[in-house]
Design an enzyme around this catalytic site. Sequence first.
Site, short mmCIF file in Angstrom:
data_model
loop_
_atom_site.label_atom_id
_atom_site.label_comp_id
_atom_site.label_asym_id
_atom_site.label_seq_id
_atom_site.Cartn_x
_atom_site.Cartn_y
_atom_site.Cartn_z
N GLU A 98 0.84 -1.21 0.00
CA GLU A 98 0.00 0.00 0.00
C GLU A 98 0.87 1.25 0.00
OE1 GLU A 98 -2.77 1.21 -0.42
OE2 GLU A 98 -4.42 0.11 0.49
N ASP A 99 0.32 2.33 -0.49
CA ASP A 99 1.01 3.62 -0.37
C ASP A 99 0.76 4.22 1.01
OD1 ASP A 99 -1.68 3.87 -1.09
OD2 ASP A 99 -1.40 5.80 -2.08
N ASP A 102 -4.47 5.02 6.31
CA ASP A 102 -4.97 6.22 6.98
C ASP A 102 -5.84 5.79 8.17
OD1 ASP A 102 -5.88 8.69 7.64
OD2 ASP A 102 -6.34 9.33 5.61
N ARG A 164 0.29 12.47 -7.78
CA ARG A 164 0.80 11.12 -7.52
C ARG A 164 2.23 10.96 -8.02
NH1 ARG A 164 -3.51 7.57 -6.24
NH2 ARG A 164 -5.48 7.98 -7.29
#
Length: 178
Positions: A98-99, A102, A164
């Site tokens: 994953e980036d 959150d 991005r």
Amino acid sequence: MGDALEKVLVTEEQIKARHREMAAQIDADYAGKDLLLVGVLRGAVMVMADIARELHHPCEMDWMAVSSYGAGTVSSGVVRILKDLDTDIQGRNVLIVEDVIDSGLTLSWLVGNLKSRGPASVEICTMVRKPLALDLDIDVKYVGFDLPNEFIVGYGLDYAEKYRNLPFIGTLAPHVYQ
Ligand code: PRP
């Protein structure tokens, strides 16, 4: 970028150094085992490409696209699959890439979904973790950077699909999103 960015939080050099360390750890942990990297579109494209190229361990790569139900900027925790894996993960060692984590709600759902398919293992690798995710009971094995709860963009992270492609992680100037 004009005045859209406020400050750089993690430089390109820091990101490169960190994913080298993470790849070395993954190489060591999966020595002698099969490994399937599962990137979560679209934000994970950068981290997946960079970490995969740092690995010495042979691995396969597959992708999922998921979306939280409901509009807005906060995860609802109810997720639908927009693109499923092409790979049967039964008996496989899966590493979700994953980036950002959150709220952690997307990952909690995804881990549950993938575990129901009978893999040998499911672990998580993320470049960024935000503080809220620490409250959830999900074990994230590889974390690039723990960052504060600010509006961050770059290295896969977007605002309205932009930014991005920045090679670093920075904060967006409030006038862009207010
Ligand atoms: C981002 C990120 C995670 C999710 C994390 O995806 O890639 O999948 O949000 O949020 P959570 O921990 O609060 O659930 P997003 O839905 O923004 O899509 P994108 O990857 O296409 O940017």
